[in-house]
Each structure stands twice: as C-alpha cells, then as structure tokens.
Design a protein around this motif. Structure first.
Motif, PDB file in Angstrom:
ATOM      1  N   ALA A 262       0.837  -1.203   0.000  1.00  0.00           N
ATOM      2  CA  ALA A 262       0.000   0.000   0.000  1.00  0.00           C
ATOM      3  C   ALA A 262       0.871   1.253   0.000  1.00  0.00           C
ATOM      4  O   ALA A 262       0.612   2.204  -0.760  1.00  0.00           O
ATOM      5  N   GLU A 263       1.906   1.247   0.812  1.00  0.00           N
ATOM      6  CA  GLU A 263       2.820   2.388   0.880  1.00  0.00           C
ATOM      7  C   GLU A 263       3.504   2.612  -0.472  1.00  0.00           C
ATOM      8  O   GLU A 263       3.595   3.737  -0.956  1.00  0.00           O
ATOM      9  N   LYS A 264       3.952   1.539  -1.085  1.00  0.00           N
ATOM     10  CA  LYS A 264       4.654   1.625  -2.371  1.00  0.00           C
ATOM     11  C   LYS A 264       3.771   2.242  -3.458  1.00  0.00           C
ATOM     12  O   LYS A 264       4.242   3.024  -4.272  1.00  0.00           O
ATOM     13  N   PHE A 265       2.470   1.906  -3.462  1.00  0.00           N
ATOM     14  CA  PHE A 265       1.566   2.399  -4.492  1.00  0.00           C
ATOM     15  C   PHE A 265       0.799   3.655  -4.075  1.00  0.00           C
ATOM     16  O   PHE A 265       0.001   4.176  -4.857  1.00  0.00           O
ATOM     17  N   GLY A 266       1.004   4.117  -2.854  1.00  0.00           N
ATOM     18  CA  GLY A 266       0.353   5.332  -2.402  1.00  0.00           C
ATOM     19  C   GLY A 266      -1.151   5.176  -2.196  1.00  0.00           C
ATOM     20  O   GLY A 266      -1.915   6.105  -2.434  1.00  0.00           O
TER      21      GLY A 266
ATOM     22  N   LEU B 240      -6.348  -1.692  -0.940  1.00  0.00           N
ATOM     23  CA  LEU B 240      -5.660  -2.897  -1.404  1.00  0.00           C
ATOM     24  C   LEU B 240      -6.506  -4.134  -1.114  1.00  0.00           C
ATOM     25  O   LEU B 240      -6.667  -5.003  -1.976  1.00  0.00           O
ATOM     26  N   SER B 241      -7.088  -4.199   0.063  1.00  0.00           N
ATOM     27  CA  SER B 241      -7.974  -5.310   0.417  1.00  0.00           C
ATOM     28  C   SER B 241      -9.202  -5.347  -0.490  1.00  0.00           C
ATOM     29  O   SER B 241      -9.656  -6.411  -0.888  1.00  0.00           O
ATOM     30  N   PHE B 242      -9.740  -4.181  -0.818  1.00  0.00           N
ATOM     31  CA  PHE B 242     -10.884  -4.090  -1.723  1.00  0.00           C
ATOM     32  C   PHE B 242     -10.541  -4.731  -3.072  1.00  0.00           C
ATOM     33  O   PHE B 242     -11.325  -5.509  -3.613  1.00  0.00           O
ATOM     34  N   LEU B 243      -9.368  -4.400  -3.609  1.00  0.00           N
ATOM     35  CA  LEU B 243      -8.944  -4.954  -4.896  1.00  0.00           C
ATOM     36  C   LEU B 243      -8.810  -6.470  -4.820  1.00  0.00           C
ATOM     37  O   LEU B 243      -9.173  -7.180  -5.754  1.00  0.00           O
ATOM     38  N   ARG B 244      -8.303  -6.958  -3.707  1.00  0.00           N
ATOM     39  CA  ARG B 244      -8.139  -8.407  -3.523  1.00  0.00           C
ATOM     40  C   ARG B 244      -9.488  -9.086  -3.337  1.00  0.00           C
ATOM     41  O   ARG B 244      -9.792 -10.072  -4.007  1.00  0.00           O
ATOM     42  N   GLU B 245     -10.309  -8.567  -2.459  1.00  0.00           N
ATOM     43  CA  GLU B 245     -11.587  -9.200  -2.122  1.00  0.00           C
ATOM     44  C   GLU B 245     -12.597  -9.157  -3.262  1.00  0.00           C
ATOM     45  O   GLU B 245     -13.514  -9.977  -3.311  1.00  0.00           O
TER      46      GLU B 245
ATOM     47  N   LYS C 236      -2.759 -13.392   6.675  1.00  0.00           N
ATOM     48  CA  LYS C 236      -2.238 -12.159   6.098  1.00  0.00           C
ATOM     49  C   LYS C 236      -1.908 -12.413   4.633  1.00  0.00           C
ATOM     50  O   LYS C 236      -1.466 -13.489   4.266  1.00  0.00           O
ATOM     51  N   ALA C 237      -2.127 -11.401   3.817  1.00  0.00           N
ATOM     52  CA  ALA C 237      -1.832 -11.509   2.391  1.00  0.00           C
ATOM     53  C   ALA C 237      -0.463 -10.903   2.094  1.00  0.00           C
ATOM     54  O   ALA C 237      -0.060  -9.924   2.708  1.00  0.00           O
ATOM     55  N   LEU C 238       0.230 -11.523   1.164  1.00  0.00           N
ATOM     56  CA  LEU C 238       1.483 -11.000   0.633  1.00  0.00           C
ATOM     57  C   LEU C 238       1.237 -10.669  -0.829  1.00  0.00           C
ATOM     58  O   LEU C 238       0.499 -11.376  -1.520  1.00  0.00           O
TER      59      LEU C 238
ATOM     60  N   ILE D 201      -2.051  -3.479 -12.701  1.00  0.00           N
ATOM     61  CA  ILE D 201      -3.463  -3.570 -12.311  1.00  0.00           C
ATOM     62  C   ILE D 201      -3.855  -2.394 -11.431  1.00  0.00           C
ATOM     63  O   ILE D 201      -4.888  -1.751 -11.660  1.00  0.00           O
ATOM     64  N   ILE D 202      -3.044  -2.103 -10.425  1.00  0.00           N
ATOM     65  CA  ILE D 202      -3.363  -1.010  -9.505  1.00  0.00           C
ATOM     66  C   ILE D 202      -3.334   0.327 -10.234  1.00  0.00           C
ATOM     67  O   ILE D 202      -4.250   1.140 -10.081  1.00  0.00           O
ATOM     68  N   ASN D 203      -2.317   0.555 -11.047  1.00  0.00           N
ATOM     69  CA  ASN D 203      -2.247   1.810 -11.794  1.00  0.00           C
ATOM     70  C   ASN D 203      -3.446   1.958 -12.726  1.00  0.00           C
ATOM     71  O   ASN D 203      -4.052   3.026 -12.803  1.00  0.00           O
ATOM     72  N   LYS D 204      -3.811   0.900 -13.426  1.00  0.00           N
ATOM     73  CA  LYS D 204      -4.939   0.944 -14.354  1.00  0.00           C
ATOM     74  C   LYS D 204      -6.242   1.191 -13.591  1.00  0.00           C
ATOM     75  O   LYS D 204      -7.057   2.023 -13.977  1.00  0.00           O
ATOM     76  N   PHE D 205      -6.449   0.480 -12.505  1.00  0.00           N
ATOM     77  CA  PHE D 205      -7.683   0.611 -11.728  1.00  0.00           C
ATOM     78  C   PHE D 205      -7.854   2.033 -11.219  1.00  0.00           C
ATOM     79  O   PHE D 205      -8.924   2.619 -11.350  1.00  0.00           O
ATOM     80  N   TYR D 206      -6.813   2.619 -10.646  1.00  0.00           N
ATOM     81  CA  TYR D 206      -6.933   3.949 -10.086  1.00  0.00           C
ATOM     82  C   TYR D 206      -6.923   5.040 -11.152  1.00  0.00           C
ATOM     83  O   TYR D 206      -7.542   6.081 -10.981  1.00  0.00           O
ATOM     84  N   PHE D 207      -6.289   4.804 -12.298  1.00  0.00           N
ATOM     85  CA  PHE D 207      -6.362   5.766 -13.399  1.00  0.00           C
ATOM     86  C   PHE D 207      -7.785   5.822 -13.928  1.00  0.00           C
ATOM     87  O   PHE D 207      -8.347   6.900 -14.129  1.00  0.00           O
ATOM     88  N   GLU D 208      -8.417   4.649 -14.138  1.00  0.00           N
ATOM     89  CA  GLU D 208      -9.777   4.612 -14.646  1.00  0.00           C
ATOM     90  C   GLU D 208     -10.755   5.212 -13.640  1.00  0.00           C
ATOM     91  O   GLU D 208     -11.676   5.917 -14.021  1.00  0.00           O
TER      92      GLU D 208
END
Length: 77
Positions: free
Chosen positions: A13-17, A23-28, A52-54, A63-70
């Motif tokens: 989460a820290e790395k992607f801001g 992050l849990s939302f994206l996983r779940e 705990k998830a790794l 995926i994270i960049n695309k999701f938050y850009f959209e």
C-alpha cells in the motif's frame, strides 16, 4: 530472470500510495487474483481463517495503476 518478490500489505500500500483498505478491496473483489497478484503468508498464524496476504509488486503494478487511473478518469467525467 528475477525471482518474484512478495511483500506485506502495509509495504505494498505504501509503495503504491494507497491505503491497505483499498488494497484489500482490490483483492476481495477479484481485481487482484490469488496466486498471481497475492498469496497467503506461509508463516504460522494464530487465526488461520484470516491469514495475512502478501503481494507481488511486479504483477500488481499495472493492475493497480490501471484501476486507479480509470477511477480518477470516471470521477472527472
């Protein structure tokens, strides 16, 4: 080829801001796929029903960049 690097949700989460909640939302919600983007921690835990998830930083990045850009683009429109 570099070996896959799996790190904690806190560091991911820290790395992607983003927050760990996002992050849990994206996983779940299946946006981040098990075994590809995340996996359960192999370390023994007291609560096996909530491991705990790794996360794999390399595989999560697009995926994270695309999701938050959209999301930002749709909110601006």
């Amino acid at each position: 080829m570099l070996r896959d690097i799996w790190i904690s949700s806190e560091l991911t989460a820290e790395k992607f801001g983003i927050t760990e909640v996002k992050l849990s939302f994206l996983r779940e919600n299946g946006i981040l796929k098990p075994g590809i983007h995340w996996k359960s921690s192999p370390l023994g835990q007291k609560k096996p029903w909530k491991p705990k998830a790794l996360y794999n930083i390399k595989r999560c990045r697009n995926i994270i960049n695309k999701f938050y850009f959209e999301e930002k683009y749709n909110n601006a429109a």
